[in-house]
Design a protein around this motif. Structure first.
Motif, short mmCIF file in Angstrom:
data_model
loop_
_atom_site.label_atom_id
_atom_site.label_comp_id
_atom_site.label_asym_id
_atom_site.label_seq_id
_atom_site.Cartn_x
_atom_site.Cartn_y
_atom_site.Cartn_z
N ALA A 81 0.85 -1.19 0.00
CA ALA A 81 0.00 0.00 0.00
C ALA A 81 0.88 1.24 0.00
N LYS A 82 0.38 2.30 -0.59
CA LYS A 82 1.12 3.56 -0.59
C LYS A 82 1.02 4.16 0.81
N THR A 83 2.17 4.57 1.34
CA THR A 83 2.20 5.08 2.70
C THR A 83 2.93 6.41 2.78
N SER A 84 2.68 7.11 3.86
CA SER A 84 3.39 8.35 4.14
C SER A 84 4.71 8.01 4.82
N ALA A 85 5.49 9.01 5.15
CA ALA A 85 6.78 8.79 5.80
C ALA A 85 6.61 8.21 7.20
N THR A 86 5.47 8.44 7.84
CA THR A 86 5.23 7.92 9.19
C THR A 86 4.67 6.51 9.21
N THR A 88 1.69 5.63 7.79
CA THR A 88 0.24 5.66 7.66
C THR A 88 -0.14 5.45 6.20
N ILE A 89 -1.14 4.61 5.98
CA ILE A 89 -1.59 4.29 4.62
C ILE A 89 -2.50 5.40 4.11
N PHE A 90 -2.35 5.71 2.83
CA PHE A 90 -3.29 6.61 2.17
C PHE A 90 -4.51 5.77 1.82
N GLY A 91 -5.60 5.95 2.55
CA GLY A 91 -6.78 5.11 2.40
C GLY A 91 -6.73 4.01 3.44
N SER A 92 -7.17 2.79 3.07
CA SER A 92 -7.11 1.66 3.99
C SER A 92 -7.11 0.36 3.18
N VAL A 93 -6.72 -0.70 3.84
CA VAL A 93 -6.77 -2.03 3.24
C VAL A 93 -8.12 -2.64 3.61
N ASN A 94 -8.82 -3.18 2.61
CA ASN A 94 -10.15 -3.73 2.87
C ASN A 94 -10.27 -5.14 2.30
N SER A 95 -11.45 -5.69 2.40
CA SER A 95 -11.69 -7.08 1.99
C SER A 95 -11.49 -7.30 0.49
N ILE A 96 -11.66 -6.26 -0.31
CA ILE A 96 -11.46 -6.41 -1.76
C ILE A 96 -10.00 -6.72 -2.05
N ILE A 98 -7.81 -8.06 -0.03
CA ILE A 98 -7.48 -9.39 0.48
C ILE A 98 -8.00 -10.46 -0.48
N SER A 99 -9.21 -10.26 -1.00
CA SER A 99 -9.78 -11.20 -1.96
C SER A 99 -8.92 -11.27 -3.22
N GLU A 100 -8.44 -10.12 -3.70
CA GLU A 100 -7.59 -10.09 -4.89
C GLU A 100 -6.26 -10.79 -4.64
N ALA A 101 -5.69 -10.60 -3.43
CA ALA A 101 -4.43 -11.26 -3.10
C ALA A 101 -4.61 -12.78 -3.04
N LEU A 102 -5.74 -13.23 -2.50
CA LEU A 102 -6.03 -14.67 -2.47
C LEU A 102 -6.25 -15.21 -3.87
N GLU A 103 -6.85 -14.39 -4.73
CA GLU A 103 -7.10 -14.79 -6.12
C GLU A 103 -5.78 -15.03 -6.85
N ALA A 119 -10.02 -1.33 11.39
CA ALA A 119 -9.64 -0.63 10.16
C ALA A 119 -8.12 -0.71 10.01
N VAL A 120 -7.68 -1.07 8.82
CA VAL A 120 -6.25 -1.20 8.55
C VAL A 120 -5.79 0.08 7.88
N LYS A 121 -5.17 0.96 8.67
CA LYS A 121 -4.76 2.26 8.16
C LYS A 121 -3.28 2.53 8.36
N GLU A 122 -2.53 1.48 8.74
CA GLU A 122 -1.09 1.65 8.90
C GLU A 122 -0.38 0.34 8.57
N VAL A 123 0.93 0.42 8.42
CA VAL A 123 1.75 -0.73 8.09
C VAL A 123 1.84 -1.64 9.32
N GLY A 124 1.78 -2.96 9.10
CA GLY A 124 1.90 -3.89 10.22
C GLY A 124 1.26 -5.23 9.94
N GLN A 125 1.12 -6.03 11.00
CA GLN A 125 0.53 -7.37 10.93
C GLN A 125 -0.94 -7.30 11.37
N PHE A 126 -1.81 -7.96 10.61
CA PHE A 126 -3.23 -7.97 10.91
C PHE A 126 -3.79 -9.35 10.60
#
Length: 147
Positions: A81-86, A88-96, A98-103, A119-126
């Motif tokens: 995901a595109k992130t800022s220097a800190t 933080t993700i621009f936007g968020s990671v959602n089920s779509i 994840i579905s595409e990655a599984l595909e 809500a997944v709005k930063e870099v890390g493990q979820f």
């Protein structure tokens, strides 16, 4: 009011479940949208007969879901995901996403059955929960990395 669900309703129940809901929710939303019917005595008899006839099909569906769950338990996803220097993700990671990655890995999973707790709005493990069947759930760990 007692109703019979005609399809899965998140937070309420699964198809063919008999549930108790408030009158307004049943009459104004579930019944008009075709998600439920009123649980009259004749409707309950029809439901029981249909379940008896579909018992072997449902067992096969559950077995297929368990097999897919066993395969998905070894999967670990990495989502860029595109992130800022800190971080933080621009936007968020959602089920779509994840579905595409599984595909891409060869698993066909509908995005509607994927639940992400927070809500997944930063870099890390979820983790994401996938509801394959009413009795079969699998948790998929995924990592969000900066692109």
């Amino acid at each position: 009011m007692k109703i019979i669900l005609k399809e899965d309703v998140s937070g309420l129940g699964y198809k063919d479940d008999v549930v108790e809901v408030k009158n307004g929710y049943g009459r104004n939303y579930l019944i008009p949208t075709g998600k439920a019917i009123i649980a009259s005595s004749s409707a309950l008899k029809i439901l029981a007969e249909n379940q008896r006839q579909r018992a072997h099909k449902l067992a096969k569906i559950k077995a297929d879901a368990e097999a897919l769950a066993a395969q998905l338990q070894e999967v670990k996803l990495t989502i860029g995901a595109k992130t800022s220097a800190t971080g933080t993700i621009f936007g968020s990671v959602n089920s779509i996403q994840i579905s595409e990655a599984l595909e891409k890995l060869g698993f066909s999973v509908d995005r509607k059955i994927i639940d992400i707790k927070e809500a997944v709005k930063e870099v890390g493990q979820f983790t994401a929960n996938i509801r394959l069947h009413k009795e079969v759930n699998v948790e998929i760990p995924f990592e969000v990395v900066a692109e």
